[in-house]
Design a protein around this motif. Structure first.
Motif, PDB file in Angstrom:
ATOM      1  N   GLU A 215      28.830  70.264   0.975  1.00 16.84           N
ATOM      2  CA  GLU A 215      29.809  71.886   0.374  1.00 16.84           C
ATOM      3  C   GLU A 215      31.085  71.807   0.221  1.00 16.84           C
ATOM      4  O   GLU A 215      31.828  71.562   0.430  1.00 16.84           O
ATOM      5  CB  GLU A 215      29.331  72.734   1.760  1.00 16.84           C
ATOM      6  N   GLN A 216      30.780  72.565  -1.068  1.00 19.86           N
ATOM      7  CA  GLN A 216      32.095  72.344  -1.727  1.00 19.86           C
ATOM      8  C   GLN A 216      33.941  72.755  -0.590  1.00 19.86           C
ATOM      9  O   GLN A 216      33.447  73.707  -0.203  1.00 19.86           O
ATOM     10  CB  GLN A 216      32.769  73.017  -2.777  1.00 19.86           C
TER      11      GLN A 216
ATOM     12  N   GLN B   2      34.812  69.004   6.913  1.00 20.66           N
ATOM     13  CA  GLN B   2      33.880  68.446   7.165  1.00 20.66           C
ATOM     14  C   GLN B   2      33.128  67.982   8.253  1.00 20.66           C
ATOM     15  O   GLN B   2      32.346  67.892   8.147  1.00 20.66           O
ATOM     16  CB  GLN B   2      33.304  67.235   5.743  1.00 20.66           C
ATOM     17  N   GLN B   3      34.820  67.212   9.129  1.00 17.73           N
ATOM     18  CA  GLN B   3      34.398  66.768   9.955  1.00 17.73           C
ATOM     19  C   GLN B   3      34.390  68.279  10.862  1.00 17.73           C
ATOM     20  O   GLN B   3      34.206  68.272  12.322  1.00 17.73           O
ATOM     21  CB  GLN B   3      35.212  65.896  10.444  1.00 17.73           C
ATOM     22  N   LYS B   4      34.702  69.170  10.845  1.00 15.06           N
ATOM     23  CA  LYS B   4      34.473  70.446  11.665  1.00 15.06           C
ATOM     24  C   LYS B   4      35.577  70.453  12.538  1.00 15.06           C
ATOM     25  O   LYS B   4      35.102  70.564  13.998  1.00 15.06           O
ATOM     26  CB  LYS B   4      33.403  70.906  12.327  1.00 15.06           C
ATOM     27  N   ILE B   5      36.552  70.414  12.427  1.00 17.22           N
ATOM     28  CA  ILE B   5      37.552  69.827  13.469  1.00 17.22           C
ATOM     29  C   ILE B   5      38.211  71.128  14.223  1.00 17.22           C
ATOM     30  O   ILE B   5      38.081  70.985  15.770  1.00 17.22           O
ATOM     31  CB  ILE B   5      39.048  69.723  12.995  1.00 17.22           C
ATOM     32  N   ASN B   6      38.597  72.488  13.875  1.00 18.78           N
ATOM     33  CA  ASN B   6      38.172  73.388  14.156  1.00 18.78           C
ATOM     34  C   ASN B   6      37.072  73.738  15.128  1.00 18.78           C
ATOM     35  O   ASN B   6      37.741  74.457  16.302  1.00 18.78           O
ATOM     36  CB  ASN B   6      38.645  74.525  13.063  1.00 18.78           C
ATOM     37  N   GLU B   7      35.456  73.471  14.873  1.00 15.44           N
ATOM     38  CA  GLU B   7      35.019  73.790  15.927  1.00 15.44           C
ATOM     39  C   GLU B   7      35.359  73.491  16.807  1.00 15.44           C
ATOM     40  O   GLU B   7      35.332  73.843  18.219  1.00 15.44           O
ATOM     41  CB  GLU B   7      33.549  74.029  15.705  1.00 15.44           C
TER      42      GLU B   7
END
Lengths: 337, 337
Positions: free
Chosen positions: B3-4, B322-327
């Motif tokens: 995803e962009q 992309q690494q979903k750091i905030n999640e």
């Protein structure tokens, strides 16, 4: 001839004891007649070491026996209380009893700080004695005050540090009207943590110091201030990071130069200049850190100090005594109370 | 294709705006297709700058007009409140409305910090969003957390910094099981100011981080820890002294080498190696400092940033998303509450 200054030197302290302290004593008295060095430590060990120098000026060196040694790893308060016959405790007691003017040691920093406070004792009015090393800058040296063991200082402590630091830089280092600044996280007046915000206006009002405001850490190595005032935790970070960044950078530069033939040849050519530069940026050239505000001077030299640093430490004591620094501190501290 | 990731880039921020931000945008999209860069600022100025690059990937660059610019000297809280149509406020509002994933700026640090907190907003449970630059070491890089504007942190803040920093180093920088240490004035456990003493046992108990204890400032440049935790005042001193000691030492080395003919010839030979080394010890190579714990990433690049640094900042945002750091941060923060 000026009155002789009596300096007690811890012959047992530091990584290079007794070799380097004894060498420093011999060299110091060879250079100046206005000094007497009193070596404290194990008499037999010191005597044996002194035998290496058949021609030293015996009348200027004395040995005072002390059977114990405080190790760097020992908890300082306990060690100072328990080891009454250690080179540090014996030496400091001589200063306390005014049998000597100053004490120099490369031994345990903790024990030197504790001993300075509980044995030698503070000048009346001094709330906390700061440890104030000279750090190298592109312009010469600055005094970093405080780097001691007592952290979480109050504003009134920092004001006293500024005054004592000014007196020292003016009279011992010879900087006229030294510029005093407080370490801050920005140059603007509204910047700062709670301590700095409370201290800033007090320094601004302070008579007899040349307060120039905040200094950001980036400007410290360029000598923007002669007296760099901060709380001891921050001072410790500054002092050790200075050392760390310098060492890391030198390591990287060496590796970088040795990674190509061209660089290797160049490295040989720049080596003398590089060595000279590093020497000028090496704090051990400046003779150790005074612990200020005590009834007598205590100087802490590096644990790894060689004779040249210890010798400079001894000379610092002479200047300190001859310039009557403690009398000046006592006067200045009382003035504003 | 992944995803962009939509990154807003402040085209007006920093000493080299709009030239370098626009260049960074063009270069970033030329290298990667999974990025869309949204340039905020004066439309006419940005358009004119973009005309220099006839062949850039137009479908990956968008312009969003913002008529105002927040200057570095402006009081940040006031500027963010007043200049609603500034490139910083417009860009951050896009992140807030989830029209973009991240915001990168070389503009006013204060305004970026304030805007991040009041416009983008904190992840639920995060008490204080830290600014966490990557600093160079002899071993690579370490994350210095916190260097933000909010000083006098509480122990619970430092614990959150340790957790967020670990997640970032592991997932964005790629260091497995990163070593976490707290900056202290000694290695022994009894050392520290009140804040460190209170924080130390909390970090020791903390699950999911690899806490290795105290780090002395001297060991930071040697990469002893991957995540270097400290209060923002101390972090600011470390970051700026790093820069200052490096610059001062280089100045001295150059002067030293140029003071003799031999040194001058050597200097010519070591120049490329020296330059390479300095580059590896230059924090601008590492793409700016993330402001962590916000609902969307905010990255602050240096005021003097060139295109290469800004481009790295943009790539950091991609990795971050992309690494979903905030999640991961949201999960980890909630875990211990």
């Amino acid at each position: 001839m000026a009155e002789q200054v009596r300096v007690v030197l811890d012959a047992m302290g530091g990584d290079n004891a007794p070799v380097e302290p004894v060498k420093a004593a011999v060299e110091a008295v060879a250079e100046r007649q206005d000094i007497k060095v009193i070596l404290t430590g194990r008499q037999d060990v010191i005597r044996k070491e002194l035998e290496k120098y058949p021609d030293y000026r015996k009348e200027q060196i004395e040995i005072v026996n002390a059977s114990e040694v405080i190790e760097t790893a020992e908890p300082p308060v306990f060690a100072v209380q328990k080891k009454k016959d250690s080179s540090i405790v014996v030496g400091m007691n001589m200063v306390k009893r005014q049998e000597a003017d100053a004490f120099v040691s490369s031994g345990s920093t903790g024990a030197v700080l504790v001993g300075g406070q509980v044995i030698v004792g503070r000048i009346k009015g001094v709330q906390r004695p700061p440890l104030a090393p000279l750090i190298p800058t592109t312009e010469g040296v600055s005094l970093l005050i405080d780097c001691g063991a007592n952290v979480d200082a109050r504003p009134s402590h920092l004001v006293q540090f500024a005054k004592m630091g000014s007196i020292y830089m003016e009279n011992v280092v010879g900087v006229k009207n030294p510029k005093v600044a407080i370490v801050n996280n920005g140059a603007e007046e509204e910047k700062g943590n709670a301590l700095v915000k409370e201290t800033f206006p007090l320094l601004k009002e302070c008579r007899n110091i040349n307060f120039i405001g905040s200094i950001e850490a980036r400007d410290i190595p360029f000598g923007y201030a002669d007296v760099v005032v901060c709380e001891a935790f921050v001072g410790n970070v500054i002092l050790k990071l200075y050392e760390g960044v310098g060492a890391a950078l030198i390591k990287k530069v060496k590796e970088g130069m040795l990674s190509s033939t061209r660089g290797k040849i160049g490295a040989l050519l720049v080596k003398p200049a590089l060595k000279e530069t590093m020497k000028s940026f090496d704090s051990s050239e400046y003779g150790g850190a005074p612990l200020l505000g005590l009834k007598g001077l205590v100087v802490k030299t590096h644990g790894s100090a060689k004779a040249v640093e210890i010798k400079h430490g001894i000379f610092q004591c002479v200047q300190f005594k001859q310039q009557k620094i403690n009398e000046k501190i006592a006067e200045r501290i009382m003035e504003d109370q």
